[in-house]
Design a protein around this motif. Sequence first.
Motif, mmCIF file in Angstrom:
data_model
loop_
_atom_site.group_PDB
_atom_site.id
_atom_site.type_symbol
_atom_site.label_atom_id
_atom_site.label_comp_id
_atom_site.label_asym_id
_atom_site.label_seq_id
_atom_site.Cartn_x
_atom_site.Cartn_y
_atom_site.Cartn_z
ATOM 1 N N VAL A 1 0.843 -1.184 0.000
ATOM 2 C CA VAL A 1 0.000 0.000 0.000
ATOM 3 C C VAL A 1 0.884 1.243 0.000
ATOM 4 O O VAL A 1 1.952 1.272 0.612
ATOM 5 C CB VAL A 1 -0.962 -0.015 1.213
ATOM 6 N N GLU A 2 0.466 2.286 -0.732
ATOM 7 C CA GLU A 2 1.286 3.480 -0.894
ATOM 8 C C GLU A 2 0.773 4.641 -0.063
ATOM 9 O O GLU A 2 -0.392 4.669 0.341
ATOM 10 C CB GLU A 2 1.331 3.897 -2.369
ATOM 11 N N ASN A 3 1.656 5.590 0.175
ATOM 12 C CA ASN A 3 1.274 6.799 0.894
ATOM 13 C C ASN A 3 0.212 7.560 0.101
ATOM 14 O O ASN A 3 0.367 7.816 -1.089
ATOM 15 C CB ASN A 3 2.501 7.693 1.104
ATOM 16 N N GLY A 4 -0.893 7.916 0.785
ATOM 17 C CA GLY A 4 -1.971 8.633 0.124
ATOM 18 C C GLY A 4 -2.974 7.733 -0.579
ATOM 19 O O GLY A 4 -3.999 8.220 -1.065
ATOM 20 N N GLN A 5 -2.710 6.443 -0.635
ATOM 21 C CA GLN A 5 -3.637 5.527 -1.305
ATOM 22 C C GLN A 5 -4.928 5.399 -0.503
ATOM 23 O O GLN A 5 -4.919 5.395 0.727
ATOM 24 C CB GLN A 5 -2.990 4.156 -1.483
ATOM 25 N N ILE A 6 -6.039 5.320 -1.226
ATOM 26 C CA ILE A 6 -7.355 5.191 -0.591
ATOM 27 C C ILE A 6 -7.931 3.814 -0.905
ATOM 28 O O ILE A 6 -7.978 3.396 -2.062
ATOM 29 C CB ILE A 6 -8.313 6.290 -1.076
ATOM 30 N N ILE A 7 -8.355 3.125 0.126
ATOM 31 C CA ILE A 7 -8.953 1.800 -0.015
ATOM 32 C C ILE A 7 -10.405 1.864 0.471
ATOM 33 O O ILE A 7 -10.684 2.429 1.527
ATOM 34 C CB ILE A 7 -8.170 0.743 0.779
ATOM 35 N N LYS A 8 -11.299 1.275 -0.309
ATOM 36 C CA LYS A 8 -12.710 1.251 0.083
ATOM 37 C C LYS A 8 -13.053 -0.054 0.793
ATOM 38 O O LYS A 8 -12.756 -1.137 0.295
ATOM 39 C CB LYS A 8 -13.611 1.404 -1.150
ATOM 40 N N ILE A 9 -13.689 0.063 1.953
ATOM 41 C CA ILE A 9 -14.194 -1.088 2.690
ATOM 42 C C ILE A 9 -15.717 -1.046 2.558
ATOM 43 O O ILE A 9 -16.378 -0.236 3.211
ATOM 44 C CB ILE A 9 -13.791 -1.047 4.175
ATOM 45 N N PRO A 10 -16.293 -1.885 1.690
ATOM 46 C CA PRO A 10 -17.743 -1.809 1.446
ATOM 47 C C PRO A 10 -18.567 -2.076 2.702
ATOM 48 O O PRO A 10 -18.176 -2.873 3.569
ATOM 49 C CB PRO A 10 -17.968 -2.914 0.391
ATOM 50 N N ASN A 11 -19.694 -1.360 2.791
ATOM 51 C CA ASN A 11 -20.716 -1.589 3.824
ATOM 52 C C ASN A 11 -20.263 -1.280 5.245
ATOM 53 O O ASN A 11 -20.921 -1.692 6.208
ATOM 54 C CB ASN A 11 -21.230 -3.041 3.767
ATOM 55 N N HIS A 12 -19.155 -0.550 5.398
ATOM 56 C CA HIS A 12 -18.700 -0.202 6.746
ATOM 57 C C HIS A 12 -18.874 1.283 7.021
ATOM 58 O O HIS A 12 -18.253 1.825 7.933
ATOM 59 C CB HIS A 12 -17.230 -0.609 6.937
ATOM 60 N N GLY A 13 -19.734 1.944 6.254
ATOM 61 C CA GLY A 13 -20.064 3.337 6.516
ATOM 62 C C GLY A 13 -21.288 3.419 7.400
ATOM 63 O O GLY A 13 -21.579 2.520 8.191
ATOM 64 N N GLY A 14 -22.042 4.520 7.276
ATOM 65 C CA GLY A 14 -23.229 4.703 8.091
ATOM 66 C C GLY A 14 -24.362 3.789 7.650
ATOM 67 O O GLY A 14 -24.413 3.341 6.501
ATOM 68 N N PRO A 15 -25.294 3.486 8.552
ATOM 69 C CA PRO A 15 -26.422 2.621 8.209
ATOM 70 C C PRO A 15 -27.367 3.299 7.241
ATOM 71 O O PRO A 15 -27.520 4.523 7.242
ATOM 72 C CB PRO A 15 -27.085 2.369 9.568
ATOM 73 N N GLY A 16 -28.015 2.496 6.393
ATOM 74 C CA GLY A 16 -28.977 3.034 5.449
ATOM 75 C C GLY A 16 -30.253 3.478 6.149
ATOM 76 O O GLY A 16 -30.513 3.130 7.305
ATOM 77 N N VAL A 17 -31.038 4.265 5.429
ATOM 78 C CA VAL A 17 -32.315 4.759 5.946
ATOM 79 C C VAL A 17 -33.441 3.915 5.365
ATOM 80 O O VAL A 17 -33.446 3.594 4.178
ATOM 81 C CB VAL A 17 -32.514 6.237 5.565
ATOM 82 N N ASN A 18 -34.380 3.516 6.207
ATOM 83 C CA ASN A 18 -35.515 2.680 5.788
ATOM 84 C C ASN A 18 -35.064 1.373 5.135
ATOM 85 O O ASN A 18 -35.652 0.907 4.159
ATOM 86 C CB ASN A 18 -36.423 3.446 4.823
ATOM 87 N N GLY B 1 -32.235 0.848 3.598
ATOM 88 C CA GLY B 1 -31.325 1.036 2.478
ATOM 89 C C GLY B 1 -29.949 0.478 2.793
ATOM 90 O O GLY B 1 -29.640 0.162 3.953
ATOM 91 N N PRO B 2 -29.071 0.355 1.787
ATOM 92 C CA PRO B 2 -27.740 -0.223 2.008
ATOM 93 C C PRO B 2 -26.857 0.692 2.851
ATOM 94 O O PRO B 2 -27.037 1.914 2.849
ATOM 95 C CB PRO B 2 -27.174 -0.368 0.593
ATOM 96 N N ASN B 3 -25.932 0.091 3.556
ATOM 97 C CA ASN B 3 -24.965 0.880 4.315
ATOM 98 C C ASN B 3 -24.042 1.635 3.371
ATOM 99 O O ASN B 3 -23.833 1.231 2.228
ATOM 100 C CB ASN B 3 -24.117 -0.022 5.213
ATOM 101 N N GLY B 4 -23.470 2.708 3.881
ATOM 102 C CA GLY B 4 -22.450 3.412 3.120
ATOM 103 C C GLY B 4 -21.140 2.644 3.170
ATOM 104 O O GLY B 4 -21.052 1.562 3.763
ATOM 105 N N ASP B 5 -20.113 3.207 2.556
ATOM 106 C CA ASP B 5 -18.802 2.560 2.524
ATOM 107 C C ASP B 5 -17.810 3.340 3.380
ATOM 108 O O ASP B 5 -18.028 4.503 3.715
ATOM 109 C CB ASP B 5 -18.275 2.479 1.083
#
Length: 308
Positions: free
Chosen positions: A175-192, A194-198
């Motif tokens: 992994v490099e300095n400044g690199q961004i990695i997405k971890i799916p479904n580990h953001g905020g909970p969805g509304v009604n 809906g899917p979680n954020g990332d």
Amino acid sequence: MDYIDYYKVLDVTKSATEADIKKAYRKLARKYHPDLNPNDKEAEKKFKEINEANEVLSNPENRKKYDKYGKDWKHADEFEKAGYDPNQQQSRQQGGYQYSEGDFSGFGGGDFSGSDFSDFFNSMYGGGKSRSQAKYRGQDFNAELELDLKAAYTTHKQNLTVNGKNIRIAIPAGVENGQIIKIPNHGGPGVNGGPNGDLYITFIISNNSDFKREGNNLYAEAPIDLYTAILGGETYINTFDGKVKIKVPPETQPGTKVKLKGKGFPVYKKENQFGDLYITYTIKLPTKLSNKEKELFEELAKLRSHEK
């Protein structure tokens, strides 16, 4: 109930494109999302208004109806059934009723209800009750994770806390300095439902080693003594994978560079692929010479001067 200017809610003009509306909605939804404004009733109210405006303006049919009837929304359903266009200046006869702008006798209001949408929305579009169950994606989270260069050399797992929650993630080697990695479904909970954020993690790589990293290649200096440089010999080079013994040719000059293939940094998500390690030799001159050593160096100097 009052007319609601959905364009004003999203802070866009009536000529806004679908892309403009989408961009404005995302910006405001992030700002007023309940997860980022806990126990804030005003933010919750604003979030609902934004979602309602998006329901109308992001849907071509809803937007067309909204733009067509404008402040005559109270009679939109009757207009739709009767085929009346309020933008026309003349009146016309249809179905036994006389229509002219401002004269709507003989028509009752629609009987609609909804919980998350305004009375204005429910009256104009109906079906508000089912629309109140619209699903919305959760808020994306952003975090920074600092790693030492040596830790980034190997694949490993690490715990981190994001928004009060502990999660364990696998960090791939390279992994490099400044690199961004997405971890799916580990953001905020969805509304009604809906899917979680990332979750987006930005890596900050600190370097406390003797190596300089450029991409997948590493660079370092290796000191050798004067005698090895002149006569040749062997020296040991430090790498992240342990010490490596290499041969030093006779009469090696200061600043000489050698490449150790495959001894650099691992290539991100490419198993068993590595960059190279580039070594620059520096020469360590002897100090605290004995009288005998000085005599020998003087003799060598005389020999070199006679050869010129």
